[in-house]
Structures are given as structure tokens and as C-alpha cells.
Write a protein that holds these residues in place. Structure first.
Motif, PDB file in Angstrom:
ATOM      1  N   LYS A   1       2.349  -0.647  -4.390  1.00 27.31           N
ATOM      2  CA  LYS A   1       1.122  -1.435  -4.413  1.00 27.31           C
ATOM      3  C   LYS A   1       1.309  -2.789  -5.086  1.00 27.31           C
ATOM      4  O   LYS A   1       0.542  -3.735  -4.833  1.00 27.31           O
TER       5      LYS A   1
ATOM      6  N   TYR B   1       0.860  -1.174   0.000  1.00 24.99           N
ATOM      7  CA  TYR B   1       0.000   0.000   0.000  1.00 24.99           C
ATOM      8  C   TYR B   1       0.897   1.224   0.000  1.00 24.99           C
ATOM      9  O   TYR B   1       2.019   1.189   0.491  1.00 24.99           O
TER      10      TYR B   1
ATOM     11  N   PHE C   1      -7.038   2.959  -7.774  1.00 29.59           N
ATOM     12  CA  PHE C   1      -6.833   1.886  -6.806  1.00 29.59           C
ATOM     13  C   PHE C   1      -8.119   1.549  -6.060  1.00 29.59           C
ATOM     14  O   PHE C   1      -8.251   0.473  -5.501  1.00 29.59           O
ATOM     15  N   VAL C   2      -9.098   2.467  -6.053  1.00 24.70           N
ATOM     16  CA  VAL C   2     -10.395   2.163  -5.439  1.00 24.70           C
ATOM     17  C   VAL C   2     -11.398   1.650  -6.470  1.00 24.70           C
ATOM     18  O   VAL C   2     -12.593   1.570  -6.182  1.00 24.70           O
TER      19      VAL C   2
ATOM     20  N   THR D   1     -10.220  -1.923  -0.984  1.00 21.35           N
ATOM     21  CA  THR D   1      -9.011  -2.074  -1.808  1.00 21.35           C
ATOM     22  C   THR D   1      -8.345  -3.448  -1.759  1.00 21.35           C
ATOM     23  O   THR D   1      -7.338  -3.657  -2.434  1.00 21.35           O
TER      24      THR D   1
ATOM     25  N   SER E   1      -8.028  -4.820  -5.145  1.00 23.42           N
ATOM     26  CA  SER E   1      -6.990  -4.148  -5.930  1.00 23.42           C
ATOM     27  C   SER E   1      -5.621  -4.727  -5.593  1.00 23.42           C
ATOM     28  O   SER E   1      -4.783  -4.942  -6.479  1.00 23.42           O
TER      29      SER E   1
END
Length: 407
Positions: free
Chosen positions: A130, A126, A200-201, A156, A159
């Protein structure tokens, strides 16, 4: 083994404040009243005969957090402990948003480091890292992914799953996903993500609520060739036993700091949309995502004051009185509820109502389209807005059907 990372009975009892201490499923009648309790569900990590033999002699990387717990022979522990107790060579840990222990604020930078209990390196997935890099995977044969998802596009963990699968495919590593129930698997709803709003969301063209377990979702990522350049991961899903999408699921531990109970998880697809506005969504309270309010909604019937708390050290409108609505006692939801967002927009007394994330409107990224915002601004009703989702939802349902493992 004394130094292994252990979830103590104290920690488990602490979780029981928010959730039941055992994994439960329950049937519901037409009035959404719980009628039958069932404790027969087996999560993927507990289905150990399906994967332990394959891990013997391999170097394993574990992508997990505090939700990766298992109960085997009436003993509850973390999957890390279980693997180490069974002489599996776990050599590296990888943590998602909120960290390996699950206690970081939403959006907070989570640093890599070393697990103090095991001495294993922890790689944060994160912030700026990522996607695992090649050198972070070079000493790994198999990556295990075991985290509790809540079935919402902007949560997330899916993701992180995407990037783990992509990095594994690029570096010829196998991924084993330990499947877990989706507490929001009982419906499919929301606008389908448009390409120009990917972030990313929201990385995939799916609705806000997609009605799949994380194992089924992993199969869809692979099958629809959503990874870079259409590559595919060597993927194995360890399935759940005794599970259907229509069985409700009470999590044994909260999946992130601001989802404290089953009601918050049920409301989350609807109330998280407030993150794209000048309205507090309950962060800084003990009933996160179950209330909403701001200093600018003074015609609303409920008030509260967000304060600094673990997992929300700097909530929106910290130490200010917020006026809004208490949703903590409303019935179980079977669809996204837009009425609260529409109501807040109508009662807002200070502009701008919509907030930005960088140079983009945050609500558009959460919704996956600018259409929802435009429709609310034009005064559309919830029914009118939802009618515009149906064509895309029907297309998605056909894609989804190809990857289902459970009824």
C-alpha cells in the motif's frame, strides 16, 4: 506517439452511459432541483500552466487511474497522455484499489506489472504494497497524484494519498496533487473516527463525510502531522478554478466499478455501511449502492438477484433472491441516512446481522467506532444517534477550516 496509452472515443462513450461526457457543475434550489448548468470548472490537471514548467527536466511518477482525464482545447485524454505529449519524462505509474484502469473488484488483489501501451512499469499500491517502497521511488523526482475522490472516509483513495505522501516525505520527493471536485462536498456528517478503529478504510480522525477536495485533504494530512513521526511532505496542490463546495459535480467517468452514476455516489456514504452486514448493497446489479437487500429481509417490498458482473464477480448472495428496498429514485441527500440500515436491522431474520473482517466487526471499522452498532442494537432512532456526533463534528469543522482552498 502511436503506442501511447489512449482513452479512445469508444471508452469515453461507454462512460457516458453512466455520466455526462463533459464536466458539469450545477446550482440547486432549496428543493434540490437542478436550476443552472455550468461548464466553466477547470480541474487541477487542466490548469496546466500552473505545473508544466515545473515538470520540465524532471523524472515523474504518476499516481492515477481511469479518472485522471483532462479536457484541453476540446480534446479529452488521460493525464498520462497529456504529460507525454508535452515531453514530460514520466518514468513510472502507480495504481490504487481497482487498478490503473479502474476495473478490478473492490478488495481484489491488484498486481504490479507493465502498461501494455507505453511499456511503463506499474506499481500496485493496493494489497500487500500500500505504501511505495524506497526502491520504487529512487528514480523519481516528483510524484503527481491525480485521482477522483468521492469525499467519503472509507473510500480508499485518500488512504493511498496518505501513504504516497508519507513515502515521498521519507524519501525527499515532492508531491503534486491535481485537485478535483468532491461530489459529496456539500455536507459534513457521520461519526468521527476513533483511534482504535483505524485501518485502510479509515486512517484519520475525520467523519465519514468530510466536505473537502482531495487537495484540501492533502493539506490537512500535512498540517495535522498525521504522517508517521509527524513528518511533512513537500506538497503542492494545483487548484481547481471556478469551484465552490456547494456546487454539485457530475463526474465524467465513474470513479470505481461499483459507483456507476451520480446517484450512487450521493447515496454511497449511507449505503456502503451495508458492507458491514449480511445485506447486499447492490453489488452484482446495475444500480450498485442504490438498492439493498438479502434473503433474510422477507418483509421488505422490493426484490432482486445479484449476479456476477464486471467489478463484482462474486457479490454477496450471488444468484440468490434478495428482499429489500429500491433507493434509485429517492431525492438527493444532504446528510447520511441511517434509516435504511436501522430498518434492515429490525427486519433481519437471521443472525449474525453484523459481519466480520478478520477478527473485527466490519461495521465498526466502516463507522470508525463501535458506538453506531451499539446504538442501533439498543433501538436508538436516527435523530438520537446523530445527536451524539455533533460535538466531534464541531471540533472537526474547526480543523477543516484551516485547510480550505475554496468557499
Amino acid at each position: 506517439m502511436k503506442n501511447l496509452f489512449k482513452y479512445t472515443s469508444i471508452a469515453l462513450l461507454s462512460s457516458a452511459i453512466f455520466f455526462s461526457t463533459s464536466i458539469k457543475t450545477s446550482a440547486q434550489d432549496k428543493n434540490n432541483n437542478t436550476t443552472v448548468q455550468n461548464t466553466n470548472i477547470v480541474v487541477g490537471a487542466e490548469n496546466y500552466k500552473a505545473y508544466l514548467p515545473e515538470l520540465k527536466g524532471k523524472k515523474v511518477g504518476l499516481v492515477s487511474n481511469q479518472t485522471g482525464i483532462v479536457t484541453i482545447d476540446h480534446k479529452t485524454t488521460h493525464i498520462l497522455d497529456f504529460l507525454l505529449d508535452n515531453k514530460i519524462d514520466v518514468v513510472k505509474l502507480y495504481s490504487p484499489e481497482h487498478g490503473f484502469r479502474g476495473d478490478a473488484d473492490a478488495g481484489a488483489k491488484v498486481k504490479s506489472g507493465t502498461d501494455s501501451k507505453t511499456g511503463l512499469p506499474i506499481i500496485s499500491l493496493y494489497g500487500d504494497n500500500k505504501k511505495p517502497k524506497a526502491d520504487q521511488l529512487k528514480d523519481i523526482d516528483i510524484l503527481i497524484f491525480d485521482m477522483q475522490d468521492v469525499g467519503v472516509r472509507f473510500y480508499t483513495y485518500i488512504s493511498t494519498l496518505h501513504y504516497v505522501m508519507e513515502a515521498a516525505a521519507e524519501n525527499n520527493k515532492k508531491v503534486i496533487v491535481m485537485d478535483r471536485p468532491n461530489p459529496n462536498a456539500h455536507y459534513i456528517d457521520g461519526p468521527v473516527m476513533k483511534d482504535e478503529y483505524k485501518s485502510f478504510v479509515g486512517m484519520h480522525n475525520v467523519p465519514i463525510v468530510y466536505g473537502m477536495t482531495i487537495g484540501e485533504y492533502a493539506k490537512m494530512i500535512n498540517g495535522e502531522k498525521w504522517l508517521a513521526n509527524g513528518i511533512e511532505t513537500d506538497l503542492e496542490v494545483v487548484p481547481l478554478l471556478n469551484y465552490t463546495h456547494q456546487t454539485t459535480y457530475d463526474l465524467p467517468i465513474k470513479p470505481s466499478p461499483n459507483l456507476p452514476n451520480a446517484h450512487a455516489i450521493n447515496l454511497y456514504p449511507s449505503t456502503c455501511l451495508f458492507e458491514g452486514t449480511n445485506v447486499n448493497e447492490g453489488r452484482g446489479t446495475t444500480i450498485q449502492f442504490q438498492v439493498y437487500g438479502s434473503p433474510f429481509l422477507k418483509n421488505m417490498p422490493f426484490s432482486y438477484t445479484p449476479i456476477s458482473r464486471d467489478g463484482a464477480t462474486n457479490p454477496k448472495f450471488k444468484n440468490e433472491i434478495c428482499f429489500g428496498e429500491d433507493l434509485s429514485k429517492i431525492p438527493f441527500q444532504n446528510s447520511i441516512n441511517l434509516s435504511w440500515l436501522i430498518n434492515a436491522y429490525k427486519n433481519n431474520t437471521k443472525q449474525p446481522f453484523w459481519t466480520k473482517n478478520g477478527n473485527k466487526l466490519w461495521i465498526d471499522q466502516l463507522a470508525g467506532t463501535n458506538e453506531l452498532r451499539n446504538q442501533i442494537e439498543k433501538g436508538w432512532t436516527q435523530e438520537q444517534i446523530k445527536a451524539t456526533w455533533q460535538k466531534d463534528l464541531n471540533k472537526f469543522k474547526k480543523i477543516r477550516a484551516k485547510y480550505l482552498i475554496y468557499k
